[in-house]
Design an enzyme around this catalytic site. Structure first.
Site, short mmCIF file in Angstrom:
data_model
loop_
_atom_site.label_atom_id
_atom_site.label_comp_id
_atom_site.label_asym_id
_atom_site.label_seq_id
_atom_site.Cartn_x
_atom_site.Cartn_y
_atom_site.Cartn_z
N SER A 102 -1.62 -24.21 28.72
CA SER A 102 -0.95 -25.24 29.51
C SER A 102 0.32 -24.68 30.14
CB SER A 102 -0.67 -26.45 28.60
OG SER A 102 -0.44 -27.61 29.35
N HIS A 241 -7.19 -31.73 25.19
CA HIS A 241 -6.23 -30.74 25.70
C HIS A 241 -5.86 -29.71 24.63
CE1 HIS A 241 -3.37 -29.14 28.50
NE2 HIS A 241 -2.36 -29.33 27.67
#
Length: 266
Positions: A102, A241
């Site tokens: 990320s 995620h």
């Protein structure tokens, strides 16, 4: 009796880098860059899962862990400069690879780009996780988020939705406030990141591997292949995620990363 303070001062390496298992004879170093609001605990422990031929270094951002009393980074450039200045000798000494998840993926890309432009160095492999290609339209939309005006409750709800932070920690008010603040400050740094591919051409020759969770938002992964003349691979693993925190996915990731690095012809 006088005591020199320098003997007890913390070096740049000790501040910035966590290395759970030093491997001076390793063939390659894997530098791991955590996510927004994240620390070093998970990725630093990958050293127990990776081959002994790889030394794992995990980057510790200011404003957390042992750097809790330091001000947060002002922008992406300051983070890139810190990583580069502290690790340049190591980068010049032996081959290295980058893994970022990320926010960490964008930082690792920015560091790699700086190393290539200024020193002619590049990773033997770039591993990106849970991130858009750095020149995608989605990055521009992240930069438009009015982070200063976003309420802490909204940020907390988002953090809880994507996971990755133990729920019991968020029950503590002081920890909860710091988690939200750290996340907001890291997003603020991300918003200062700028990369225009049109001005760069194809910046890298190394292979790039992109990982994503099957239940995560759709990331613009395909555009990563426009950034290297090397091979680009894509893997979708079960989960959201923070799919990489699942033990089975962690084993897949570390085995795959080991294989890629050991096949890089070091």
């Amino acid at each position: 009796m006088s005591i020199k303070w320098e003997r007890f001062s913390v070096t740049g390496m000790e501040k910035l880098i966590v290395c759970a298992h030093k491997r001076p004879n390793a063939l390659c170093r894997l530098v791991c860059f955590p996510w927004a609001g994240g620390g070093t605990s998970q990725l630093a422990q990958w050293s127990t899962l990776l081959s002994n031929s790889i030394e794992v270094l995990c980057v510790r951002f200011p404003g957390r862990e042992t750097r809790l009393n330091e001000p947060f980074a002002k922008d992406m450039t300051s983070l890139v400069n810190e990583v580069t200045s502290v690790l340049l000798k190591d980068f010049q000494e032996k081959p290295f690879a980058f893994f970022g998840h990320s926010f960490g993926s964008y930082l690792s890309f920015a560091v790699a780009l700086h190393l290539k432009k200024k020193y002619g160095l590049e990773p033997v492999h770039l591993f990106s996780s849970g991130a858009h290609a750095p020149h995608s339209e989605e990055i521009r939309s992240i930069k438009r988020i009015p982070i200063s005006d976003t309420k802490d409750e909204e940020v907390l709800a988002y953090i809880q939705k994507i996971g990755g932070t133990p729920t019991e920690l968020l029950h503590n008010e002081d920890i909860r406030k710091h988690v939200v603040l750290t996340f907001k400050e890291d997003i603020r740094v991300l918003q200062t990141f700028s990369f225009e591919k049109a001005e760069m051409g194809i910046p890298f020759c190394c292979d790039i591997t992109c990982f994503n969770g099957s239940d995560d938002i759709l990331h613009d992964l395909q555009a990563w292949q426009e950034l290297t003349s090397g091979d680009t691979s894509f893997y979708e693993l079960p989960g959201g995620h923070f799919y990489l925190l699942e033990p089975s996915n962690e084993i897949f990731l570390t085995k795959h990363i080991t294989r890629c690095i050991e096949n890089a012809g070091l």
